[in-house]
Design a protein around this motif. Structure first.
Motif, PDB file in Angstrom:
ATOM      1  N   TYR A 245     -48.299  39.490 -72.987  1.00 35.90           N
ATOM      2  CA  TYR A 245     -47.373  38.570 -71.822  1.00 35.90           C
ATOM      3  C   TYR A 245     -46.502  38.451 -72.528  1.00 35.90           C
ATOM      4  N   ALA A 246     -45.291  38.951 -71.735  1.00 36.80           N
ATOM      5  CA  ALA A 246     -43.932  40.163 -72.029  1.00 36.80           C
ATOM      6  C   ALA A 246     -43.578  38.777 -71.722  1.00 36.80           C
ATOM      7  N   GLY A 247     -42.085  38.677 -72.667  1.00 36.53           N
ATOM      8  CA  GLY A 247     -41.458  37.995 -72.168  1.00 36.53           C
ATOM      9  C   GLY A 247     -39.884  37.745 -73.851  1.00 36.53           C
ATOM     10  N   GLN A 248     -39.169  36.946 -74.006  1.00 42.40           N
ATOM     11  CA  GLN A 248     -38.369  36.809 -74.969  1.00 42.40           C
ATOM     12  C   GLN A 248     -38.296  35.754 -75.825  1.00 42.40           C
ATOM     13  N   VAL A 249     -38.602  36.458 -77.455  1.00 41.85           N
ATOM     14  CA  VAL A 249     -38.733  35.203 -78.085  1.00 41.85           C
ATOM     15  C   VAL A 249     -37.297  33.837 -78.537  1.00 41.85           C
ATOM     16  N   VAL A 250     -37.722  33.168 -77.905  1.00 38.92           N
ATOM     17  CA  VAL A 250     -36.187  32.234 -78.172  1.00 38.92           C
ATOM     18  C   VAL A 250     -36.059  30.945 -79.014  1.00 38.92           C
ATOM     19  N   GLY A 251     -37.179  30.915 -79.354  1.00 40.46           N
ATOM     20  CA  GLY A 251     -37.540  30.138 -80.599  1.00 40.46           C
ATOM     21  C   GLY A 251     -38.393  30.608 -81.950  1.00 40.46           C
ATOM     22  N   MET A 288     -35.680  38.853 -79.301  1.00 36.32           N
ATOM     23  CA  MET A 288     -36.720  40.125 -79.225  1.00 36.32           C
ATOM     24  C   MET A 288     -37.153  39.971 -77.838  1.00 36.32           C
ATOM     25  N   SER A 289     -36.854  40.854 -77.230  1.00 38.15           N
ATOM     26  CA  SER A 289     -38.431  40.770 -76.010  1.00 38.15           C
ATOM     27  C   SER A 289     -39.713  42.011 -76.417  1.00 38.15           C
ATOM     28  N   VAL A 290     -40.319  41.158 -76.470  1.00 36.84           N
ATOM     29  CA  VAL A 290     -41.714  41.843 -76.917  1.00 36.84           C
ATOM     30  C   VAL A 290     -43.132  41.346 -75.974  1.00 36.84           C
ATOM     31  N   THR A 291     -44.296  42.118 -75.848  1.00 38.25           N
ATOM     32  CA  THR A 291     -45.401  41.796 -75.038  1.00 38.25           C
ATOM     33  C   THR A 291     -46.853  41.282 -76.433  1.00 38.25           C
ATOM     34  N   VAL A 292     -46.675  40.046 -75.847  1.00 37.18           N
ATOM     35  CA  VAL A 292     -48.093  39.088 -76.959  1.00 37.18           C
ATOM     36  C   VAL A 292     -49.158  39.114 -76.642  1.00 37.18           C
TER      37      VAL A 292
END
Length: 419
Positions: A245-251, A288-292
């Motif tokens: 699941y790709a996205g940006q960590v915002v917190g 950071m933009s990552v894949t979880v």
């Protein structure tokens, strides 16, 4: 493995027309070696053709022909440069009151705001208005840049008077960190190097301050917020069972082994791994933009949010927010719009307008029933589907949204959710 995230500082500039924003940015670009020789040669040639006995560094940033013809900056321009200590993105925003929306756009993601003041003119109405906007947008660090000190004989008294006046006004606002620096952008005094012309000033140069201002604690590192942007399912045989699941960590901070919940479904799982560019990370944190990857095969899609089990955002369907209106057709009660919050899009209706805020005086116009172009007001919205939101004070990403005209697809408003 642990991968170091590149330290990036986003800076928004603000100031009245001719206070020297473009010249200052040009000086930073020049002295940090961020421009090419042919660019500098072109600027030097244009300056000579205009009869200047100096290099007009503003020409490095005022790239649009219409801007040059009018001698002003009329849109937000993003400039990029780097030093060995940090990378920078500078939003060069216009100073006119009719371009409030442009400044809101440039400052909405800024870590630091530069408020330029002409040393000859002192603190102006626009200076105060820009401070109000930066405070409203919760830009955590503000630098009062008193420019053109060479035109007031590098006077300590002039600088102290401007500093005291601006600090007194800023004390009425929510500004956690305020620094004042006297400079001459044209001659480079206190921009990159300390100036011998102002021995009475004991602080750092502007660039040194930008390189060392502490921003790590500005973001919420406790409440995990990971809006899912895209589900990654590779078709290659080597990654047949891969689901990320790709996205940006915002917190917050994400780590493998953490127990998390997927919202709005409420299903729980454990983080199996965090990937970035084919490498597995030991942790991920804003921005950071990552894949979880999760241990369990859950039904997760774009618009969902991954959070901590014991620290979840509350789903809200009625939003109380400060809205900056960005189009000529006014915002009206009963108006229907699309709303984009993190990665989720739904519909909204304007239920009420509490007041319109006069950003020059902080006066609240209580009987306002519309918001016009560049006006900011407190608005109640009802959304079709609950949003996983925090207050803007807690998290600038999950606490903000944009409003979209469904007919044109254009962005017409930007909002900050009140706590």
């Amino acid at each position: 493995m642990t991968r170091r995230h590149v330290d990036l500082l986003r800076v928004a500039t603000a100031g009245s027309v001719d206070d020297g924003k473009s010249t200052l940015i040009g000086r930073l670009l020049l002295d940090s070696k961020a421009i090419f020789e042919d660019q500098l040669a072109s600027v030097e040639k244009t300056s000579a053709e205009k009869g200047y006995d100096y290099t007009d560094l503003a020409l490095l940033t005022d790239g649009l022909r219409s801007e040059r013809e009018q001698g002003i900056t009329i849109d937000v321009a993003f400039r990029y440069f780097a030093t060995p200590k940090r990378k920078f993105i500078i939003a060069d925003t216009p100073g006119h009151i009719q371009y409030t929306r442009n400044m809101v756009t440039g400052a909405s993601t800024a870590d630091l705001g530069l408020v330029l003041v002409d040393a000859r003119n002192g603190v102006s109405e626009q200076s105060r208005r820009h401070a109000v906007l930066l405070s409203l947008l919760r830009v955590p660090h503000i630098v009062l840049v008193v420019n053109k000190m060479d035109l007031v004989d590098h006077s300590e008294e002039v600088f102290a008077r401007i500093d005291d006046e601006f600090t007194a006004f800023a004390s009425k606002l929510d500004i956690p960190d305020l620094t004042a620096i006297p400079i001459s952008a044209l001659h480079g005094d206190n921009v990159v190097n300390r100036s011998e012309n102002m021995p009475w000033y004991g602080g750092a140069s502007l660039l040194h301050h930008l390189e060392h201002v502490h921003t790590a604690s500005d973001r919420d590192l406790r409440a995990v917020r990971f809006p899912v942007q895209y589900v990654i399912r590779p078709k290659s045989e080597a990654y047949h069972d891969y689901r990320g699941y790709a996205g940006q960590v915002v917190g917050g901070v994400l780590k493998p082994g953490d127990e998390v919940v997927v919202l709005p479904s409420g299903m729980t799982s454990t983080i199996a791994g965090i990937d970035l560019d084919g490498e597995e990370l030991a942790e991920a944190y804003p921005p950071m933009s990552v894949t979880v990857r999760l241990d369990d095969d859950l039904d997760v899609s774009r618009g969902d949010m991954i959070a901590r089990v014991h620290n979840q955002p509350e789903p809200v369907q009625d939003l109380d927010a400060m809205v900056c209106w960005m189009t000529t057709s006014p915002l009206r009660i009963g108006q229907k719009l699309a709303i984009k919050h993190t990665t989720r899009v739904t519909r909204a209706v304007v239920k009420d307008i509490h007041y319109q805020l006069d950003i020059n005086t902080l006066h609240r116009v209580q009987d306002a029933d519309q918001l016009h172009l560049n006006e900011i007001g407190r608005v109640n919205l009802r959304v079709a589907h609950p949003l996983l939101a925090d207050s803007y004070q807690q998290n600038r990403s999950t606490g903000s949204f944009i409003l979209v005209d469904e007919a044109t697809g254009g962005t017409v408003g930007a909002g900050m959710i009140n706590g």
